[in-house]
Design a protein around this motif. Structure first.
Motif, PDB file in Angstrom:
ATOM      1  N   THR A 161       0.839  -1.195   0.000  1.00 40.45           N
ATOM      2  CA  THR A 161       0.000   0.000   0.000  1.00 40.45           C
ATOM      3  C   THR A 161       0.875   1.246   0.000  1.00 40.45           C
ATOM      4  O   THR A 161       2.024   1.215   0.456  1.00 40.45           O
ATOM      5  CB  THR A 161      -0.934   0.020   1.227  1.00 40.45           C
ATOM      6  N   SER A 163       1.917   5.254   0.898  1.00 44.07           N
ATOM      7  CA  SER A 163       1.813   6.227   1.978  1.00 44.07           C
ATOM      8  C   SER A 163       0.889   7.365   1.550  1.00 44.07           C
ATOM      9  O   SER A 163       0.446   7.440   0.396  1.00 44.07           O
ATOM     10  CB  SER A 163       3.195   6.764   2.342  1.00 44.07           C
ATOM     11  N   THR A 164       0.623   8.276   2.476  1.00 43.13           N
ATOM     12  CA  THR A 164      -0.275   9.385   2.174  1.00 43.13           C
ATOM     13  C   THR A 164       0.306  10.267   1.063  1.00 43.13           C
ATOM     14  O   THR A 164      -0.406  10.689   0.144  1.00 43.13           O
ATOM     15  CB  THR A 164      -0.537  10.219   3.433  1.00 43.13           C
ATOM     16  N   LYS A 165       1.600  10.532   1.121  1.00 47.92           N
ATOM     17  CA  LYS A 165       2.236  11.362   0.092  1.00 47.92           C
ATOM     18  C   LYS A 165       2.229  10.664  -1.263  1.00 47.92           C
ATOM     19  O   LYS A 165       2.021  11.307  -2.301  1.00 47.92           O
ATOM     20  CB  LYS A 165       3.668  11.700   0.517  1.00 47.92           C
ATOM     21  N   LYS A 167       0.033   8.443  -2.285  1.00 48.58           N
ATOM     22  CA  LYS A 167      -1.342   8.480  -2.783  1.00 48.58           C
ATOM     23  C   LYS A 167      -1.669   9.847  -3.396  1.00 48.58           C
ATOM     24  O   LYS A 167      -2.276   9.928  -4.471  1.00 48.58           O
ATOM     25  CB  LYS A 167      -2.317   8.168  -1.656  1.00 48.58           C
ATOM     26  N   GLU A 168      -1.266  10.916  -2.711  1.00 50.58           N
ATOM     27  CA  GLU A 168      -1.516  12.257  -3.240  1.00 50.58           C
ATOM     28  C   GLU A 168      -0.770  12.485  -4.545  1.00 50.58           C
ATOM     29  O   GLU A 168      -1.304  13.109  -5.472  1.00 50.58           O
ATOM     30  CB  GLU A 168      -1.110  13.300  -2.204  1.00 50.58           C
ATOM     31  N   GLU A 195      -9.994  12.891  -0.874  1.00 48.01           N
ATOM     32  CA  GLU A 195     -10.161  11.586  -0.230  1.00 48.01           C
ATOM     33  C   GLU A 195      -9.134  10.558  -0.701  1.00 48.01           C
ATOM     34  O   GLU A 195      -9.128   9.425  -0.221  1.00 48.01           O
ATOM     35  CB  GLU A 195     -11.571  11.055  -0.488  1.00 48.01           C
ATOM     36  N   ARG A 196      -8.298  10.945  -1.672  1.00 54.00           N
ATOM     37  CA  ARG A 196      -7.228  10.093  -2.200  1.00 54.00           C
ATOM     38  C   ARG A 196      -7.766   8.738  -2.680  1.00 54.00           C
ATOM     39  O   ARG A 196      -7.346   7.666  -2.239  1.00 54.00           O
ATOM     40  CB  ARG A 196      -6.128   9.883  -1.145  1.00 54.00           C
ATOM     41  N   LYS A 197      -8.708   8.812  -3.633  1.00 54.54           N
ATOM     42  CA  LYS A 197      -9.266   7.593  -4.189  1.00 54.54           C
ATOM     43  C   LYS A 197      -9.723   7.853  -5.624  1.00 54.54           C
ATOM     44  O   LYS A 197      -9.893   8.999  -6.043  1.00 54.54           O
ATOM     45  CB  LYS A 197     -10.428   7.075  -3.350  1.00 54.54           C
TER      46      LYS A 197
END
Length: 433
Positions: A161, A163-165, A167-168, A195-197
């Protein structure tokens, strides 16, 4: 595989699918197909002005995976979920993970990959049940569920998966991506950066995403990832057999789901009474067929049968076709501006005309009476030119960079493939073709 050549033979009523009882509805169709194959049908050939015995055969069927099981009477669930492998299928039943798979292979694989990478809520590949399956199998101990002091279950972060960065970054790339006109739909509308999706992708969107965009978007953040066992379901297994299917049945454009999906969308648009869905579709289909039949006898009227394509170049054009080399001029679109050419541009235009004109032996002519075209070539191009923001030629659309700044498509690039081998110098040992 265009809609004018698709015929609606059968419409099965009911709120649910017939499943294994589908043969009851297909029996009349099968009888007619047998008659067309065995006895044939006397048909008139308008091109040869004669009659012939027409026969028909079923080459293949196009359906989603569950319907494939109903048509072939083969299993698409459980241990023998792969009809191609059949008894040789190597499978393992996960105790905690329970899923259902529908629709087509590529879309499912794309949703599977994106849901796992972005860890989208509702996707079971990285859920508690998937971690419990890892624990039961005794593998990947670093990903087993853990319990903290407050008796709450904690799932350690997985390497598959983002990370947040990351995904952005992926969402920003897909949000700002620009593709050529007509290449795909506007995928940026399906991206939610907050929402990063990514949600709401159609089948062709998944095709473009998997084949072109996703490998480039994740290559920096995911150099090597190992997915959990829940990821490798029957949908991920089926692409293994695509090469064999292509070898047996030939080109894929005659048997994929894209034209069928577009036609199903057209049939759904006929529905006006939701309590009588089948009747609305049947009525709308009959009206459409009658209109198409009448349009074939109307001359001089624009319709869906003779409407020019979107990038048609036969429209009005202000360029005069004086030379034969400019016989295919195309058509300009957008604003028109007059500009003055600089010296370098004038020389480039003059050289292009001299190198591509079809007047032979110009340098050998000693006649005192020169043709008008030869005088034009000697005078060179005019310093005043007309500039356009867009142009259509040979079915392609080209835009200037200024015009593309407010658009989601990119059509400013031009690629020319060399037809001769060129050398940069006499020492060049690697010519470019």
């Amino acid at each position: 595989m265009k809609q004018p050549y698709l015929m609606l033979w059968l419409l099965i009523p009911g709120p649910s699918a017939p499943e294994n009882d589908i043969h009851v509805y297909l029996q009349p169709l099968i009888e007619e197909l047998k008659e067309l194959w065995e006895d044939g049908l006397q048909t008139y050939d308008a091109s040869k002005n004669e009659t012939l015995r027409m026969r028909a055969a079923v080459l293949w069927t196009i359906s989603d995976f569950p319907t494939y099981a109903n048509l072939s009477e083969l299993s698409t669930k459980g241990k023998l979920a792969c009809p191609s492998c059949n008894k040789d299928t190597c499978s393992l039943r996960l105790k905690h993970g329970k899923k259902e798979y529908v629709m087509h292979i590529e879309k499912n694989v794309c949703d599977n990959v994106i849901g796992t990478l972005l860890n989208i809520e509702g996707k079971p590949n990285n859920s508690l049940k998937a971690r419990l399956d890892l624990q039961k199998m005794g593998i990947r101990r670093a990903l087993h569920p853990m319990t903290n002091g407050k008796n709450k279950t904690y799932l350690p972060p997985a390497c598959f998966t983002m990370s947040t960065k990351e995904k952005e970054a992926l969402c920003n790339i897909l949000k700002d991506v620009k593709v050529p006109d007509g290449f795909s739909s506007n995928i940026s509308r399906r991206v939610n950066i907050r929402e990063r999706k990514i949600a709401g992708l159609k089948s062709h969107d998944c095709h473009v995403l998997m084949q072109q965009l996703l490998p480039l978007a994740i290559r920096s953040s995911l150099p090597k990832k190992i997915f959990p066992p829940a990821f490798f379901d029957i949908v991920v297994h089926l692409p293994i057999h695509l090469a064999d299917e292509a070898r047996i049945t030939g080109p894929v454009q005659y048997r994929w789901m894209y034209p069928i999906e577009r036609y199903l969308l057209t049939l759904k648009s006929y529905v006006r009474n939701r309590s009588r869905v089948e009747g609305s579709i049947a009525e709308g289909y009959l009206v459409e067929e009658c209109l198409i039949f009448c349009l074939r006898y109307l001359k001089g009227v624009e319709s869906k049968l003779n409407r020019p394509p979107r990038n048609d170049e036969d429209g009005p054009c202000e360029i005069k076709e004086e030379f034969s080399m400019f016989s295919s001029t195309g058509r300009h679109i957008g604003d028109t501006k007059t500009c003055t050419l600089d010296r370098i541009t004038i020389e480039q235009a003059h050289q292009y005309v001299l190198f591509n004109c079809q007047i032979q032996d110009l340098h050998r002519s000693r006649s005192e009476h020169l043709s008008e075209k030869l005088r034009w070539l000697a005078d060179g191009p005019s310093t005043i030119a007309t500039r356009y923001t867009g142009f259509l030629i040979k079915g392609f659309r080209f835009h200037t960079k200024e015009r593309e700044q407010r658009r989601k498509t990119q059509n400013s690039g031009v690629v020319v493939t060399a037809t001769i081998r060129s050398f940069s110098s006499t020492r060049d040992q690697n010519p470019i073709a």
